[in-house]
Design an enzyme around this catalytic site. Structure first.
Site, PDB file in Angstrom:
ATOM      1  N   ASP A 159       0.834  -1.215   0.000  1.00  0.00           N
ATOM      2  CA  ASP A 159       0.000   0.000   0.000  1.00  0.00           C
ATOM      3  C   ASP A 159       0.865   1.259   0.000  1.00  0.00           C
ATOM      4  OD1 ASP A 159      -2.382   1.366  -0.036  1.00  0.00           O
ATOM      5  OD2 ASP A 159      -2.668   1.291   2.138  1.00  0.00           O
TER       6      ASP A 159
ATOM      7  N   ASN B  95     -11.100  -2.827  -4.933  1.00  0.00           N
ATOM      8  CA  ASN B  95     -10.407  -1.836  -5.773  1.00  0.00           C
ATOM      9  C   ASN B  95     -11.172  -1.495  -7.060  1.00  0.00           C
ATOM     10  OD1 ASN B  95      -7.098  -2.959  -4.782  1.00  0.00           O
ATOM     11  ND2 ASN B  95      -8.223  -1.153  -4.088  1.00  0.00           N
TER      12      ASN B  95
HETATM   13  C1  IPE Z   1      -5.287  -2.792  -0.148  1.00  0.00           C
HETATM   14  O1  IPE Z   1      -4.973  -1.460  -0.360  1.00  0.00           O
HETATM   15  C2  IPE Z   1      -5.320  -3.504  -1.461  1.00  0.00           C
HETATM   16  C3  IPE Z   1      -4.036  -3.671  -2.128  1.00  0.00           C
HETATM   17  C4  IPE Z   1      -2.876  -3.346  -1.660  1.00  0.00           C
HETATM   18  C5  IPE Z   1      -4.105  -4.299  -3.416  1.00  0.00           C
HETATM   19  P1  IPE Z   1      -6.113  -0.346  -0.454  1.00  0.00           P
HETATM   20  O2  IPE Z   1      -5.405   0.946  -0.598  1.00  0.00           O
HETATM   21  O3  IPE Z   1      -7.093  -0.686  -1.494  1.00  0.00           O
HETATM   22  O4  IPE Z   1      -6.791  -0.484   0.984  1.00  0.00           O
HETATM   23  P2  IPE Z   1      -7.849   0.462   1.707  1.00  0.00           P
HETATM   24  O5  IPE Z   1      -9.014   0.632   0.804  1.00  0.00           O
HETATM   25  O6  IPE Z   1      -7.173   1.767   1.997  1.00  0.00           O
HETATM   26  O7  IPE Z   1      -8.182  -0.269   2.974  1.00  0.00           O
HETATM   27  C1  IPE Z   2      -1.585   0.170  -3.322  1.00  0.00           C
HETATM   28  O1  IPE Z   2      -1.371   1.537  -3.380  1.00  0.00           O
HETATM   29  C2  IPE Z   2      -1.747  -0.435  -4.687  1.00  0.00           C
HETATM   30  C3  IPE Z   2      -3.118  -0.870  -5.010  1.00  0.00           C
HETATM   31  C4  IPE Z   2      -4.133  -0.871  -4.199  1.00  0.00           C
HETATM   32  C5  IPE Z   2      -3.319  -1.322  -6.369  1.00  0.00           C
HETATM   33  P1  IPE Z   2      -2.585   2.546  -3.383  1.00  0.00           P
HETATM   34  O2  IPE Z   2      -2.988   2.785  -4.795  1.00  0.00           O
HETATM   35  O3  IPE Z   2      -3.662   2.087  -2.491  1.00  0.00           O
HETATM   36  O4  IPE Z   2      -1.883   3.833  -2.799  1.00  0.00           O
HETATM   37  P2  IPE Z   2      -2.487   4.856  -1.750  1.00  0.00           P
HETATM   38  O5  IPE Z   2      -2.958   4.051  -0.575  1.00  0.00           O
HETATM   39  O6  IPE Z   2      -3.597   5.578  -2.416  1.00  0.00           O
HETATM   40  O7  IPE Z   2      -1.340   5.731  -1.403  1.00  0.00           O
HETATM   41 MG    MG Z   3      -4.116   2.376  -0.544  1.00  0.00          MG
END
Ligand code: IPE
Ligand code: IPE
Ligand code: MG
Length: 245
Positions: free
Chosen positions: A16, A64
């Site tokens: 993340d 997602n």
């Molecule tokens: C969790 O990250 C999913 C992945 C890393 C693929 P998110 O960024 O989607 O999680 P939330 O929504 O903040 O909990």
């Molecule tokens: C994790 O990074 C990757 C995926 C969920 C695909 P994020 O895209 O959630 O990055 P932040 O949390 O918005 O910084």
């Molecule tokens: Mg995230």
């Protein structure tokens, strides 16, 4: 040399912080995802080198899909490209690729590529790499329940025999080492629907580092922290000491 006994056999990572990493650099979110792919490559290579049995990476959650359509599309394109770019190296490193999650909703071009990649590496005997794609633990457990119900309806199974082991046998990580260590980068302290069943006794490690900045040294920090944990699995300290001493 790291003591092999203290090394987790199965590590999962919630990767993340890509978006925030990019934002801090005044770049579009996608720039962070691209950088994140580089971290994936390094992490996979390193984990295989040090002797982790299974590495499970959260690439795209069931939730997602709620992101802007353009980001979802770009993420799938990036995933497809990364498989093409990294497959030869994965194979060379004897890594066995496995994709977990609901593939039914994924673009056909991507699922075809996944099938080819998993077939190519299926006889490899090194690290098992699970990529969680359109994965959600709720989906996974519900799916296992559905498969068990169907087996009962078809007369292949007696419902009274359903227990933790039979359900576990229908999860996507079945047959692999139990999850030992769950790492989440990016500062949040939650599991976001990742491996909820498997995490029952996993050690949970959270770091503020955004995923694109995560590196070998930081994985070493997580592993060193893991090695200091006393895993009691419900027992008391004295029993643990007696067993290992
Ligand atoms: C969790 O990250 C999913 C992945 C890393 C693929 P998110 O960024 O989607 O999680 P939330 O929504 O903040 O909990
Ligand atoms: C994790 O990074 C990757 C995926 C969920 C695909 P994020 O895209 O959630 O990055 P932040 O949390 O918005 O910084
Ligand atoms: Mg995230």
């Amino acid at each position: 040399m790291r003591d092999k006994l203290q090394l987790p056999r199965h590590v999962a990572i919630i990767m993340d912080g890509n978006g925030r990493w990019a934002k801090a650099r005044k770049k579009p979110r996608f720039f962070g995802h691209k950088q994140g792919v580089k971290t994936v490559r390094r992490t996979v290579e390193y984990a295989a080198k040090i002797g982790i049995d299974s590495l499970t990476l959260y690439a795209f959650s069931s939730e997602n899909w709620r992101r802007p359509e353009a980001e979802v599309k770009l993420l799938f394109e990036l995933l497809s490209l990364s498989i093409s770019e990294q497959l030869a190296d994965l194979h060379k490193n004897n890594i066995k690729l496995n994709v977990i999650g609901d593939q039914a909703a994924l673009p056909v071009r991507l699922t075809k590529k996944i099938t080819r990649a998993t077939e190519l590496t299926q006889n490899n005997t090194g690290m098992q790499l699970n990529i969680a794609l359109n994965y959600g633990a709720h989906w996974e457990i519900a799916n296992a329940a559905k498969e068990l119900a169907l087996a009962c309806v078809n007369g292949e199974m007696d419902a009274n025999t359903i227990d933790e082991n039979t359900l576990e046998a229908h999860l996507s990580t079945t047959g692999q080492a139990e999850l030992d260590l769950m790492i989440r980068t990016g500062g949040e302290h939650r599991l976001s629907n990742f491996l909820l069943w498997q995490a029952a006794y996993a050690e949970l490690y959270f770091t503020d580092t955004y995923w694109p900045d995560f590196n070998e040294a930081q994985l070493d920090d997580a592993l060193a922290w893991f090695a200091t944990r006393k895993r009691r699995f419900g027992k008391i300290d004295e029993q643990i000491t007696a067993r290992t001493g």
